[in-house]
Motif scaffolding. Structure first.
Motif, PDB file in Angstrom:
ATOM      1  N   ALA A 136      -2.080   3.714   7.448  1.00 39.05           N
ATOM      2  CA  ALA A 136      -3.054   2.643   7.251  1.00 39.05           C
ATOM      3  C   ALA A 136      -2.757   1.474   8.182  1.00 39.05           C
ATOM      4  O   ALA A 136      -1.596   1.053   8.314  1.00 39.05           O
ATOM      5  CB  ALA A 136      -3.029   2.165   5.804  1.00 39.05           C
ATOM      6  N   ASP A 137      -3.811   0.970   8.788  1.00 39.46           N
ATOM      7  CA  ASP A 137      -3.735  -0.172   9.695  1.00 39.46           C
ATOM      8  C   ASP A 137      -4.459  -1.337   9.052  1.00 39.46           C
ATOM      9  O   ASP A 137      -5.683  -1.304   8.926  1.00 39.46           O
ATOM     10  CB  ASP A 137      -4.378   0.210  11.031  1.00 39.46           C
ATOM     11  N   ASP A 138      -3.717  -2.380   8.673  1.00 40.41           N
ATOM     12  CA  ASP A 138      -4.315  -3.540   8.010  1.00 40.41           C
ATOM     13  C   ASP A 138      -4.479  -4.723   8.951  1.00 40.41           C
ATOM     14  O   ASP A 138      -4.674  -5.854   8.506  1.00 40.41           O
ATOM     15  CB  ASP A 138      -3.471  -3.943   6.798  1.00 40.41           C
ATOM     16  N   SER A 139      -4.426  -4.463  10.261  1.00 40.88           N
ATOM     17  CA  SER A 139      -4.426  -5.556  11.225  1.00 40.88           C
ATOM     18  C   SER A 139      -5.797  -6.127  11.507  1.00 40.88           C
ATOM     19  O   SER A 139      -5.907  -7.163  12.158  1.00 40.88           O
ATOM     20  CB  SER A 139      -3.818  -5.056  12.536  1.00 40.88           C
TER      21      SER A 139
ATOM     22  N   VAL B 236       0.853  -1.188   0.000  1.00 36.76           N
ATOM     23  CA  VAL B 236       0.000   0.000   0.000  1.00 36.76           C
ATOM     24  C   VAL B 236       0.892   1.242   0.000  1.00 36.76           C
ATOM     25  O   VAL B 236       1.800   1.346   0.806  1.00 36.76           O
ATOM     26  CB  VAL B 236      -0.911   0.020   1.238  1.00 36.76           C
ATOM     27  N   GLN B 237       0.577   2.142  -0.891  1.00 36.14           N
ATOM     28  CA  GLN B 237       1.270   3.432  -0.923  1.00 36.14           C
ATOM     29  C   GLN B 237       0.271   4.532  -0.618  1.00 36.14           C
ATOM     30  O   GLN B 237      -0.859   4.507  -1.114  1.00 36.14           O
ATOM     31  CB  GLN B 237       1.918   3.662  -2.285  1.00 36.14           C
ATOM     32  N   LEU B 238       0.691   5.467   0.213  1.00 35.66           N
ATOM     33  CA  LEU B 238      -0.171   6.555   0.639  1.00 35.66           C
ATOM     34  C   LEU B 238       0.441   7.873   0.216  1.00 35.66           C
ATOM     35  O   LEU B 238       1.640   8.095   0.402  1.00 35.66           O
ATOM     36  CB  LEU B 238      -0.345   6.528   2.163  1.00 35.66           C
TER      37      LEU B 238
ATOM     38  N   MET C 100     -10.535  -2.195   3.570  1.00 33.73           N
ATOM     39  CA  MET C 100     -10.363  -3.089   4.713  1.00 33.73           C
ATOM     40  C   MET C 100      -9.494  -2.463   5.806  1.00 33.73           C
ATOM     41  O   MET C 100      -9.317  -3.053   6.871  1.00 33.73           O
ATOM     42  CB  MET C 100      -9.727  -4.404   4.264  1.00 33.73           C
ATOM     43  N   TYR C 101      -8.954  -1.271   5.553  1.00 36.78           N
ATOM     44  CA  TYR C 101      -7.997  -0.682   6.482  1.00 36.78           C
ATOM     45  C   TYR C 101      -8.635   0.383   7.357  1.00 36.78           C
ATOM     46  O   TYR C 101      -9.377   1.233   6.866  1.00 36.78           O
ATOM     47  CB  TYR C 101      -6.853   0.003   5.728  1.00 36.78           C
TER      48      TYR C 101
END
Length: 124
Positions: A97-100, A1-3, A30-31
């Motif tokens: 971003a939090d993908d957890s 993921v790039q922000l 989903m993040y």
């Protein structure tokens, strides 16, 4: 993921800005997403966070009632609307971003991906 964060600039006290953070990737929705900031000589601090579907938001006490975080999953973008800006809001603002798949949080360690930052300067 790039922000990619954008929208920073110079504004007078009492003014407004809207920051944007565009994300690459097909799983943006989903993040959980967050905004953090770092002022010169200070540690980076949490500003606001929003859940993956926009249903929950969370703010630092210092910005509550002045800043609004939102997201548009169709555009893979998260926003930070900043009103009633104060000189103490001057900082580099980062999106993350939090993908957890965990609950919304303010700890930096929850966020795996970070944007490059955008400068916000509020003059008195």
């Amino acid at each position: 993921v790039q922000l990619q964060a954008s929208g920073g600039g110079l504004v007078q006290a009492g003014g407004s800005l809207r920051l944007s953070c565009a994300a690459s990737g097909r799983t943006f929705n989903m993040y959980n997403m967050g905004w953090f900031r770092q002022a010169p000589g200070r540690e980076r601090e949490f500003v606001a966070a929003i859940s993956w579907n926009g249903g929950s938001t969370y703010y630092a006490d210092s910005v509550k009632g002045r800043f609004t975080i939102s997201r548009d999953n169709a555009k893979n973008t998260v926003y930070l609307r900043m009103n009633s800006l104060k000189p103490e809001d001057t900082a580099v603002y980062y999106c993350a971003a939090d993908d957890s798949l965990r609950a919304l949080g303010e700890k930096e360690g929850l966020y795996r991906y970070w944007g490059q930052g955008t400068q916000v300067t509020v003059s008195s």
